[in-house]
Design a protein around this motif. Structure first.
Motif, PDB file in Angstrom:
ATOM      1  N   ARG A   1       8.387  -6.705  -6.211  1.00 47.15           N
ATOM      2  CA  ARG A   1       7.248  -7.065  -7.114  1.00 47.15           C
ATOM      3  C   ARG A   1       6.179  -7.837  -6.278  1.00 47.15           C
ATOM      4  NH1 ARG A   1       4.611  -4.294 -10.353  1.00 47.15           N
ATOM      5  NH2 ARG A   1       2.772  -5.556  -9.653  1.00 47.15           N
TER       6      ARG A   1
ATOM      7  N   ALA B   1       4.052  -5.488  -4.276  1.00 53.11           N
ATOM      8  CA  ALA B   1       3.174  -4.710  -5.334  1.00 53.11           C
ATOM      9  C   ALA B   1       2.121  -5.662  -5.848  1.00 53.11           C
ATOM     10  CB  ALA B   1       4.081  -4.137  -6.565  1.00 53.11           C
TER      11      ALA B   1
ATOM     12  N   VAL C   1      -1.956  -5.248  -5.655  1.00 56.94           N
ATOM     13  CA  VAL C   1      -2.948  -5.392  -6.947  1.00 56.94           C
ATOM     14  C   VAL C   1      -3.956  -6.438  -6.497  1.00 56.94           C
ATOM     15  CG1 VAL C   1      -3.041  -6.484  -9.001  1.00 56.94           C
ATOM     16  CG2 VAL C   1      -1.356  -4.845  -8.556  1.00 56.94           C
TER      17      VAL C   1
ATOM     18  N   GLU D   1     -13.777  -1.100 -13.573  1.00 56.10           N
ATOM     19  CA  GLU D   1     -12.398  -1.370 -13.281  1.00 56.10           C
ATOM     20  C   GLU D   1     -11.763   0.206 -13.366  1.00 56.10           C
ATOM     21  OE1 GLU D   1     -14.173  -2.924 -15.557  1.00 56.10           O
ATOM     22  OE2 GLU D   1     -14.234  -4.867 -14.727  1.00 56.10           O
TER      23      GLU D   1
ATOM     24  N   ALA E   1      -9.673   2.101 -10.219  1.00 52.55           N
ATOM     25  CA  ALA E   1      -8.299   2.338 -10.492  1.00 52.55           C
ATOM     26  C   ALA E   1      -8.132   3.628 -10.495  1.00 52.55           C
ATOM     27  CB  ALA E   1      -7.715   1.828 -11.854  1.00 52.55           C
TER      28      ALA E   1
ATOM     29  N   SER F   1      -5.753   5.506  -7.485  1.00 51.86           N
ATOM     30  CA  SER F   1      -4.644   6.142  -7.708  1.00 51.86           C
ATOM     31  C   SER F   1      -4.753   7.488  -6.950  1.00 51.86           C
ATOM     32  CB  SER F   1      -4.698   6.734  -9.430  1.00 51.86           C
ATOM     33  OG  SER F   1      -5.431   7.681  -9.447  1.00 51.86           O
TER      34      SER F   1
ATOM     35  N   VAL G   1      -4.047   6.322  -3.230  1.00 52.10           N
ATOM     36  CA  VAL G   1      -2.647   6.037  -2.764  1.00 52.10           C
ATOM     37  C   VAL G   1      -1.552   6.996  -3.092  1.00 52.10           C
ATOM     38  CG1 VAL G   1      -1.244   5.160  -5.139  1.00 52.10           C
ATOM     39  CG2 VAL G   1      -1.518   3.613  -3.132  1.00 52.10           C
ATOM     40  N   GLY G   2      -2.090   8.137  -4.004  1.00 49.39           N
ATOM     41  CA  GLY G   2      -1.341   9.142  -4.179  1.00 49.39           C
ATOM     42  C   GLY G   2      -1.191  10.000  -2.998  1.00 49.39           C
TER      43      GLY G   2
ATOM     44  N   VAL H   1       1.309  11.745  -8.578  1.00 50.60           N
ATOM     45  CA  VAL H   1       2.134  10.928  -8.075  1.00 50.60           C
ATOM     46  C   VAL H   1       1.400   9.558  -7.696  1.00 50.60           C
ATOM     47  CG1 VAL H   1       2.145  10.772  -5.501  1.00 50.60           C
ATOM     48  CG2 VAL H   1       4.345  11.221  -6.673  1.00 50.60           C
ATOM     49  N   GLY H   2       0.112   9.606  -7.571  1.00 51.41           N
ATOM     50  CA  GLY H   2      -0.587   8.359  -7.285  1.00 51.41           C
ATOM     51  C   GLY H   2      -0.825   7.639  -8.699  1.00 51.41           C
ATOM     52  N   VAL H   3      -1.052   8.428  -9.552  1.00 47.19           N
ATOM     53  CA  VAL H   3      -1.146   7.695 -11.113  1.00 47.19           C
ATOM     54  C   VAL H   3       0.144   7.041 -11.310  1.00 47.19           C
ATOM     55  CG1 VAL H   3      -1.337   8.264 -13.482  1.00 47.19           C
ATOM     56  CG2 VAL H   3      -3.005   9.308 -11.913  1.00 47.19           C
TER      57      VAL H   3
ATOM     58  N   VAL I   1       2.338   5.974  -9.093  1.00 44.34           N
ATOM     59  CA  VAL I   1       2.532   4.718  -8.321  1.00 44.34           C
ATOM     60  C   VAL I   1       1.696   3.689  -8.663  1.00 44.34           C
ATOM     61  CG1 VAL I   1       2.073   3.843  -6.270  1.00 44.34           C
ATOM     62  CG2 VAL I   1       3.279   6.294  -6.653  1.00 44.34           C
ATOM     63  N   ALA I   2       0.397   3.892  -9.092  1.00 45.79           N
ATOM     64  CA  ALA I   2      -0.681   2.879  -9.372  1.00 45.79           C
ATOM     65  C   ALA I   2      -0.236   2.409 -10.600  1.00 45.79           C
ATOM     66  CB  ALA I   2      -2.088   3.631  -9.168  1.00 45.79           C
TER      67      ALA I   2
ATOM     68  N   ILE J   1       4.284   1.613 -10.579  1.00 51.06           N
ATOM     69  CA  ILE J   1       5.022   0.797  -9.480  1.00 51.06           C
ATOM     70  C   ILE J   1       4.273  -0.363  -9.090  1.00 51.06           C
ATOM     71  CG2 ILE J   1       5.960   1.112  -7.112  1.00 51.06           C
ATOM     72  CD1 ILE J   1       7.179   3.890  -8.022  1.00 51.06           C
ATOM     73  N   ILE J   2       2.968  -0.013  -8.529  1.00 53.44           N
ATOM     74  CA  ILE J   2       1.934  -0.994  -8.136  1.00 53.44           C
ATOM     75  C   ILE J   2       1.450  -1.739  -9.332  1.00 53.44           C
ATOM     76  CG2 ILE J   2      -0.301  -1.492  -7.065  1.00 53.44           C
ATOM     77  CD1 ILE J   2       0.213   0.786  -5.354  1.00 53.44           C
ATOM     78  N   GLY J   3       1.135  -1.181 -10.462  1.00 54.35           N
ATOM     79  CA  GLY J   3       0.765  -1.835 -11.710  1.00 54.35           C
ATOM     80  C   GLY J   3      -0.707  -2.054 -11.764  1.00 54.35           C
ATOM     81  N   LEU J   4      -1.719  -1.251 -11.444  1.00 60.39           N
ATOM     82  CA  LEU J   4      -3.023  -1.943 -10.967  1.00 60.39           C
ATOM     83  C   LEU J   4      -3.510  -2.070 -12.846  1.00 60.39           C
ATOM     84  CD1 LEU J   4      -4.980   0.561  -8.889  1.00 60.39           C
ATOM     85  CD2 LEU J   4      -4.295  -1.765  -8.452  1.00 60.39           C
ATOM     86  N   PRO J   5      -3.983  -3.315 -13.046  1.00 56.84           N
ATOM     87  CA  PRO J   5      -4.200  -3.607 -14.471  1.00 56.84           C
ATOM     88  C   PRO J   5      -5.212  -2.304 -15.439  1.00 56.84           C
ATOM     89  CG  PRO J   5      -4.570  -5.446 -13.127  1.00 56.84           C
ATOM     90  CD  PRO J   5      -4.273  -4.264 -12.105  1.00 56.84           C
ATOM     91  N   ALA J   6      -5.948  -2.080 -14.618  1.00 56.39           N
ATOM     92  CA  ALA J   6      -6.904  -1.061 -15.309  1.00 56.39           C
ATOM     93  C   ALA J   6      -6.016   0.333 -15.769  1.00 56.39           C
ATOM     94  CB  ALA J   6      -8.088  -0.590 -14.728  1.00 56.39           C
ATOM     95  N   LEU J   7      -5.064   0.528 -14.832  1.00 54.85           N
ATOM     96  CA  LEU J   7      -4.266   1.722 -15.200  1.00 54.85           C
ATOM     97  C   LEU J   7      -3.041   1.413 -16.244  1.00 54.85           C
ATOM     98  CD1 LEU J   7      -4.129   3.635 -12.028  1.00 54.85           C
ATOM     99  CD2 LEU J   7      -4.664   4.601 -14.151  1.00 54.85           C
TER     100      LEU J   7
ATOM    101  N   MET K   1      -4.462   1.302 -19.606  1.00 58.99           N
ATOM    102  CA  MET K   1      -5.318   2.400 -19.939  1.00 58.99           C
ATOM    103  C   MET K   1      -4.359   3.401 -21.034  1.00 58.99           C
ATOM    104  SD  MET K   1      -7.256   5.391 -17.336  1.00 58.99           S
ATOM    105  CE  MET K   1      -8.042   4.148 -16.648  1.00 58.99           C
TER     106      MET K   1
ATOM    107  N   LEU L   1      -6.467   8.442 -19.943  1.00 58.76           N
ATOM    108  CA  LEU L   1      -5.884   8.870 -18.585  1.00 58.76           C
ATOM    109  C   LEU L   1      -6.109  10.312 -18.448  1.00 58.76           C
ATOM    110  CD1 LEU L   1      -4.667   8.410 -15.749  1.00 58.76           C
ATOM    111  CD2 LEU L   1      -2.576   8.339 -17.205  1.00 58.76           C
TER     112      LEU L   1
END
Lengths: 182, 182
Positions: free
Chosen positions: A108, A111, A115, A135, A139, A143, A146-147, B146-148, B150-151, B154-160, B163, B168
């Motif tokens: 975490r 991760a 972020v 934002e 994002a 995505s 990173v993908g 896969v990027g969505v 992960v983001a 797994i990473i946890g981007l707040p905007a995603l 959403m 999305l």
């Protein structure tokens, strides 16, 4: 490597240099505060003094690689072509962000570092563009970027592994452009 | 759970059911052939007989979740709207693909399983569309999907994270459509 300097800044930089090397070669799990301290020629307590714990050390060691191009003054139709080569290179096999991404899958703190880097660097760069929902746009770009890194360098989808950077940039360009401005 | 049935198919299914549960709850690293065998009430040798090793067990346990909709007969302009909700759901927090994705970050066997699933299911589904460069298109779609995952998860981007699925899907639709047919 001897870092017994009386210059704290030089000592800190030496520790970070060793940490980057070890995280890159061994990965997050097999790098320890102790292994970094030993290779840097300092006491483990000093590493903890500067970086608190392994996650903090990792965060600092990984942080340097982020340098989003200045987008102010770039005409909208050229934004994607400025950003895409940057993303392709920064997450590429030589990029320092891949170890952080691998670590984020099970850690975490790693991760959270991603972020924070995203929030500090990527989102504000797009915020300067004066579009709605910056934002969300940032994002979605995150995505896709990173993908590609995951699919190409971690999973290793053959069509992406075999694709040259220019072809990848051709595929990504309109996607990033749409997320930026559509 | 008692799987001491004389029916090999039922025994195999029981082992897989336990494995899915343990991989999902404990992750790849903390699940073992022994822990699965014990919970399934069988000998570890039987688990290895059916699945060879932990990676094989994991591959089979994760494999079930892939069911790409049949795209033949779907008009091109509707392809994205058929595919996107499927992708969003399948990689969502309840989807069984996330543990496999997490494991792939540090485990080549898990990454290979993702490549195999992609090659077996996703790429051929798009191959039926009679477009040029189907492998590249499938890989670009894979990278975005896969990027969505992960983001967002797994990473946890707040905007995603914040959403909703419908928003999305609105962002993803034109991207997937372009990779499919442009």
């Amino acid at each position: 490597m001897a870092a017994r300097s009386s210059d704290p800044e030089a000592t800190r930089a030496a520790i970070l240099g060793v940490a980057r090397l070890q995280f890159g070669e061994r990965g997050f799990d097999r790098t320890t505060i102790r292994s970094v301290a030993t290779a840097a020629g300092v006491d483990p307590a000093l590493v903890m003094h500067y970086f608190r714990n392994k996650a903090g050390l990792f965060a600092e060691a990984s942080r340097v690689d982020v340098r989003i191009p200045d987008l102010s003054g770039v005409p909208p139709e050229r934004l994607a072509s400025v950003l895409v080569p940057f993303f392709v290179a920064d997450w590429g096999p030589d990029g320092r962000l891949l170890p952080l991404l691998r670590a984020a899958a099970s850690n975490r703190a790693a991760a959270d570092t991603l972020v924070e880097m995203f929030t500090e660097y990527v989102a504000p760069a797009l915020g300067a563009l004066a579009v709605d929902r910056p934002e969300e746009r940032a994002a979605m770009i995150g995505s896709q970027v990173v993908g590609v890194a995951v699919a190409r360098h971690i999973i290793g989808l053959p069509a992406l592994v075999d694709m040259d950077d220019a072809t990848l940039a051709d595929w990504l360009g309109p996607t990033i452009a749409r997320y930026l401005t559509a």
